[in-house]
Design a protein around this motif. Structure first.
Motif, short mmCIF file in Angstrom:
data_model
loop_
_atom_site.label_atom_id
_atom_site.label_comp_id
_atom_site.label_asym_id
_atom_site.label_seq_id
_atom_site.Cartn_x
_atom_site.Cartn_y
_atom_site.Cartn_z
N ARG A 94 16.07 -24.70 -20.28
CA ARG A 94 15.38 -23.59 -19.62
C ARG A 94 16.39 -22.54 -19.17
NH1 ARG A 94 10.32 -23.06 -17.25
NH2 ARG A 94 10.14 -21.48 -15.63
N VAL A 95 16.06 -21.28 -19.42
CA VAL A 95 16.88 -20.16 -18.98
C VAL A 95 15.97 -19.15 -18.29
CG1 VAL A 95 18.36 -18.24 -19.68
CG2 VAL A 95 18.59 -20.46 -20.81
N THR A 96 16.25 -18.86 -17.04
CA THR A 96 15.49 -17.87 -16.27
C THR A 96 16.44 -16.73 -15.92
OG1 THR A 96 14.07 -19.60 -15.35
CG2 THR A 96 14.06 -17.46 -14.26
N TYR A 97 16.01 -15.51 -16.16
CA TYR A 97 16.89 -14.37 -15.90
C TYR A 97 16.09 -13.23 -15.28
CZ TYR A 97 14.99 -12.04 -20.07
OH TYR A 97 14.15 -11.44 -20.98
N SER A 98 16.82 -12.34 -14.65
CA SER A 98 16.20 -11.21 -13.98
C SER A 98 15.96 -10.07 -14.97
CB SER A 98 17.08 -10.72 -12.84
OG SER A 98 16.59 -9.51 -12.31
N SER A 99 14.84 -9.43 -14.86
CA SER A 99 14.51 -8.32 -15.75
C SER A 99 15.45 -7.14 -15.56
CB SER A 99 13.07 -7.86 -15.52
OG SER A 99 12.92 -7.39 -14.18
N SER A 100 16.07 -7.04 -14.42
CA SER A 100 16.98 -5.93 -14.15
C SER A 100 18.40 -6.21 -14.61
CB SER A 100 16.99 -5.62 -12.65
OG SER A 100 17.43 -6.74 -11.91
N VAL A 101 18.68 -7.42 -15.05
CA VAL A 101 20.03 -7.81 -15.49
C VAL A 101 20.07 -8.15 -16.97
CG1 VAL A 101 21.92 -9.43 -15.13
CG2 VAL A 101 20.60 -8.62 -13.18
N ARG A 173 19.43 -28.62 -35.52
CA ARG A 173 18.51 -27.79 -34.76
C ARG A 173 18.61 -28.16 -33.30
NH1 ARG A 173 13.58 -28.15 -32.33
NH2 ARG A 173 11.97 -26.57 -32.74
N SER A 174 18.73 -27.16 -32.44
CA SER A 174 18.79 -27.41 -31.00
C SER A 174 17.40 -27.73 -30.47
CB SER A 174 19.35 -26.18 -30.28
OG SER A 174 18.38 -25.14 -30.25
N PRO A 175 17.31 -28.35 -29.29
CA PRO A 175 15.99 -28.53 -28.65
C PRO A 175 15.40 -27.17 -28.29
CG PRO A 175 17.68 -29.93 -27.65
CD PRO A 175 18.39 -28.97 -28.53
N ASN A 176 14.10 -27.17 -28.03
CA ASN A 176 13.45 -25.93 -27.59
C ASN A 176 14.00 -25.51 -26.23
OD1 ASN A 176 11.90 -25.94 -29.87
ND2 ASN A 176 10.01 -26.58 -28.87
N ILE A 177 14.19 -24.20 -26.08
CA ILE A 177 14.71 -23.63 -24.84
C ILE A 177 13.69 -22.63 -24.32
CG2 ILE A 177 16.61 -22.38 -23.76
CD1 ILE A 177 18.35 -23.24 -26.15
N ARG A 178 13.24 -22.84 -23.11
CA ARG A 178 12.30 -21.91 -22.49
C ARG A 178 13.08 -20.75 -21.89
NH1 ARG A 178 6.91 -21.09 -23.19
NH2 ARG A 178 6.02 -19.94 -21.40
N ILE A 179 12.82 -19.55 -22.36
CA ILE A 179 13.48 -18.35 -21.86
C ILE A 179 12.43 -17.51 -21.15
CG2 ILE A 179 14.78 -16.28 -22.46
CD1 ILE A 179 15.91 -17.72 -24.83
N LYS A 180 12.66 -17.27 -19.86
CA LYS A 180 11.66 -16.58 -19.06
C LYS A 180 12.32 -15.50 -18.21
CE LYS A 180 7.83 -17.36 -15.87
NZ LYS A 180 7.01 -18.36 -15.16
N ALA A 181 11.75 -14.32 -18.23
CA ALA A 181 12.23 -13.21 -17.41
C ALA A 181 11.39 -13.11 -16.14
CB ALA A 181 12.14 -11.91 -18.20
N VAL A 182 12.04 -12.79 -15.04
CA VAL A 182 11.35 -12.60 -13.77
C VAL A 182 11.73 -11.22 -13.22
CG1 VAL A 182 11.24 -15.05 -13.21
CG2 VAL A 182 13.22 -13.71 -12.49
N PHE A 183 10.83 -10.66 -12.44
CA PHE A 183 11.08 -9.34 -11.86
C PHE A 183 11.66 -9.49 -10.46
CE2 PHE A 183 7.59 -8.76 -14.90
CZ PHE A 183 8.10 -7.73 -15.68
#
Length: 239
Positions: A94-101, A173-183
């Motif tokens: 899982r990767v969570t990142y900021s929409s402004s970055v 093949r790598s495992p599935n990675i959830r990539i999600k942007a937050v505001f």
């Protein structure tokens, strides 16, 4: 008898002593002691000179052949021993990142020699570039750029991805990675008032806005500026 000289006796002439003719038709003498009918291979100075002249070339050819065989063996051994595929971070889920970055995510797999790295959606669809939104670099890094709330797309900013690495050793093949942007937006936490009978237990709850609740953790409580040990959030009212 007394003054007569002994007659000279000539040695017997062996059969075939007259010599033999070689393939060029030249007469070659027969050495003393040759058996009748036996031929001796010709050894001339010219033959020796030709042999000595060609000897370095013959040794050179053998040396070049041996070096080529050794080089081929070394190359084959190196290819077999050094060709491999591996995971850099197989536990990444899982990767969570900021929409402004934004975020830059290297492929969690690699190989030796250099492997071809490609990104896909969990559905198997290829990743395509979206100008100023998403880009896959030649080194296998997936980059999601900062974006405004109006440019949000769940297909891009909230989806499952995976990466593959491929070379002569095969493909992984790598495992599935959830990539999600937050505001990033301002929020306030508060504690709701609680009523309790004297001598009973009062339970207080930290109220966090739903939009950021998933990303906020309560690290401490305070009572009259005095910190309360984490885990001891149940207070007993005085009798």
């Amino acid at each position: 008898m007394g003054g007569a000289e002994a007659p000279l006796i000539s040695p017997p002439r062996l059969a075939g002593q007259q010599g033999w003719r070689d393939l060029r038709g030249e007469q070659s003498p027969v050495q003393h002691g040759d058996l009748p009918g036996q031929k001796t291979a010709p050894h001339t100075c010219q033959d020796c000179q030709i042999f000595l002249k060609n000897t370095p070339a013959l040794y050179g050819m053998w040396l070049v052949t041996l070096l080529l065989l050794y080089s081929l063996q070394e190359v084959h051994s190196e290819d077999v021993g050094s060709t491999r595929l591996y995971f850099v971070n197989a536990s990444l889920q899982r990767v969570t990142y900021s929409s402004s970055v934004g975020v830059s995510l290297p492929c969690p797999a690699g190989g030796t020699p250099s492997a071809l790295l490609r990104w896909y959606l969990a559905t198997g669809d290829d990743i395509y570039d979206v100008p100023h939104i998403r880009h896959v670099h030649s080194n296998g890094t997936l980059q999601l750029y900062p974006f405004s709330p109006s440019a949000y797309n769940s297909y891009i900013h909230d989806n499952d991805y995976f990466c593959t690495a491929e070379n002569q050793a095969g493909k992984i093949r790598s495992p599935n990675i959830r990539i999600k942007a937050v505001f990033r937006e301002p929020y306030t936490v508060r504690v709701a008032d609680q009523r309790s009978m004297r001598g009973n237990v009062a339970v207080f709850k930290c109220l966090i806005p739903a939009a950021v609740q998933e990303y906020v953790s309560v690290v401490s409580w305070e009572r009259d500026t005095v910190s309360i040990v984490p885990g001891q959030l149940m207070l007993r009212c005085p009798p």
